[in-house]
Design an enzyme around this catalytic site. Structure first.
Site, short mmCIF file in Angstrom:
data_model
loop_
_atom_site.label_atom_id
_atom_site.label_comp_id
_atom_site.label_asym_id
_atom_site.label_seq_id
_atom_site.Cartn_x
_atom_site.Cartn_y
_atom_site.Cartn_z
N HIS A 148 42.35 55.55 61.74
CA HIS A 148 44.04 55.70 61.87
C HIS A 148 44.57 55.21 60.57
O HIS A 148 45.90 54.95 60.64
CB HIS A 148 44.32 54.84 62.96
CG HIS A 148 43.90 55.19 64.31
ND1 HIS A 148 44.48 55.96 65.22
CD2 HIS A 148 42.56 55.18 65.01
CE1 HIS A 148 43.81 56.40 66.26
NE2 HIS A 148 42.74 55.90 66.18
N GLU A 191 27.57 44.95 42.01
CA GLU A 191 27.32 44.32 40.73
C GLU A 191 25.74 44.94 40.12
O GLU A 191 25.67 44.77 39.18
CB GLU A 191 27.03 42.90 41.42
CG GLU A 191 27.99 42.07 40.86
CD GLU A 191 27.74 40.44 40.97
OE1 GLU A 191 28.60 39.57 40.60
OE2 GLU A 191 26.81 40.32 41.75
N LYS A 222 36.16 35.62 33.38
CA LYS A 222 36.02 34.36 33.35
C LYS A 222 36.51 33.83 31.97
O LYS A 222 37.07 32.74 31.82
CB LYS A 222 34.57 33.93 33.58
CG LYS A 222 34.01 34.21 35.08
CD LYS A 222 32.60 33.75 35.21
CE LYS A 222 32.04 33.95 36.68
NZ LYS A 222 30.68 33.47 36.76
#
Length: 437
Positions: free
Chosen positions: A296, A275, A410
């Protein structure tokens, strides 16, 4: 103590004058986003008065709760969870207060199962939101509030709800005042992702039984170190390392821990740097792995994949417990060469072997060594990364304290849901969605 070590030869490509300018911009608080630099002073945002009040409220909630729900998203919960997951026992006593989380996603199944679980335990709620209208947190809190009032009645429910929110405005502040909820202030001068040393993080951390005074003491000590050492400090070198490599075309940083307790610390770090730096087409993408587990799965890419990443190893020197490999008479698993040796020694050799292998694979890297996992050292590490992030953002040429890009999703979500004030463009969005089916 936190120690930075270069795993490969590194030459700083940032001029000292440029680093000095960014350093002064940060400390003199005269750069972009300077109104969000309250975190620079942990002794202020976590004063004695605040610590005492947090401890008092935490003790009260613990006495009446088997479980505490922390409702928040992003910086309103990640910092607290990072510290809690790192320091709480991995297999806690059944009588310990359990911390669970809500408001950080919109999973209907999770919320339904959480409410069903809360039917059978005594619980309290800590809701964290500057505005009180952040969708994920507000939806979860509405559900929790209804459940709590139905279970305990309105009056008793009020004693079980604590809000961390704005000092004087916003939906959550208004609700807290109207209903008599205990509340703490999320300071105006501290952004969410830098708020772990405010009541945002301190209250949940205290509820988990962790010493918040030691956490703050570690941060204060790290601040002192940085101020005294100036440009020679490791946090400054780390910021220079990231920016030097970014200018050479490295676009990803992988934070790698060899301790699974640090998984959520990595998640907090990812938000902090993602951010703060990811804007204006710039920034190093923050990613994380927990070794040896991820050796792995992602080990192949780290060793031989596209050379787009740098790697920062986060290594804990001293574990809290001792566990040794036992002997086996027939040695059927061929591990007797390890008998009597501590698991930590094996983990250390895995770390050292990984550093060498990835160096051979062309991955530039460094290591941050932490003496041990405790509240003091994590407080140091939090401040280390916060300071380095602010400095790195200024070296990058962006405002490290805003996040304009997170508003895009948003706006689209509100438009699609038909929220008042977001009617414009709904048909166009629906058409775009329909065309993708």
């Amino acid at each position: 103590m936190i120690t930075l070590k270069w795993n490969t030869g590194f030459q700083n490509g940032i001029a000292e004058e440029e680093i000095q300018r960014s350093w002064q911009t940060l400390w003199q608080r005269n750069g972009a986003g300077s109104d969000f630099l309250g975190w620079l002073d942990p002794e202020v945002i976590a004063s004695e008065a605040i610590l005492s009040e947090v401890e008092k409220v935490a003790d009260r909630l613990k006495k009446q709760s088997q479980c505490v729900v922390v409702a928040g998203i992003g910086g309103s919960y990640l910092g607290a969870r990072a510290i809690i997951e790192a320091l709480q026992p991995m297999f806690p006593d059944e009588n310990a207060v359990r911390i669970i989380y809500a408001g950080n996603h919109l999973s209907e199944d999770y919320l339904a199962e959480m409410l069903a679980y809360l039917d059978g335990v005594d619980y309290s709620i800590v809701v964290i939101s500057k505005s009180g209208t952040t969708t994920e947190t507000a939806v979860s809190f509405r559900l929790l509030l209804q459940h709590c009032q139905q279970k305990y009645g309105v009056e008793q429910a009020s004693s079980r709800i604590v809000c961390v929110t704005d000092k004087c405005k916003g939906a959550l502040k208004k609700m807290a005042d109207q209903n008599g909820y205990t509340s703490f202030v999320l300071p105006d001068e501290v952004g969410g992702r830098y708020s772990v040393l405010t009541p945002v993080g301190l209250l949940p951390i205290a509820l988990a039984g962790i010493n918040i005074r030691e956490l703050v003491r570690g941060a204060v000590e790290m601040k002192r170190e940085i101020r005294e050492m100036g440009l020679a400090h490791q946090a400054v070198q780390y910021a220079a390392f990231r920016n030097t490599l970014w200018r050479k075309g490295i676009t990803m940083e992988v934070l790698a821990a060899f301790e699974p307790r640090l998984q959520y610390f990595i998640e907090w770090w990812k938000q902090l740097y993602g951010e703060s730096e990811g804007k204006e087409g710039k920034g190093v993408f923050p990613a994380g792995v927990v070794y040896t587990t991820d050796l792995h799965s992602l080990g192949q890419f780290m060793q031989e994949g596209n050379r787009i990443m740098m790697e920062t190893f986060l290594y804990v020197q001293n574990p809290s417990h001792t566990c040794k490999v036992p002997a086996m008479e027939d040695d059927s698993d061929q591990l007797n060469y390890l008998q009597g040796r501590r698991i930590n020694e094996i983990n250390q050799k895995a770390y050292q072997g990984t550093v060498l292998a990835h160096e051979d694979g062309g991955v530039p890297s460094l290591t941050l060594e932490i003496e041990r996992l405790d509240a003091f050292h994590l407080g140091q590490l939090v401040y280390f990364f916060e300071f380095a992030c602010g400095l790195s953002g200024y070296l990058l040429g962006v405002n490290p304290f805003n996040q304009p890009g997170v508003e895009a999703y948003k706006k689209n979500m509100f438009t699609l849901l038909g929220k008042k004030g977001y009617e414009t463009g709904r048909d166009a969005l629906l058409s775009r969605i329909s065309s993708k089916k």
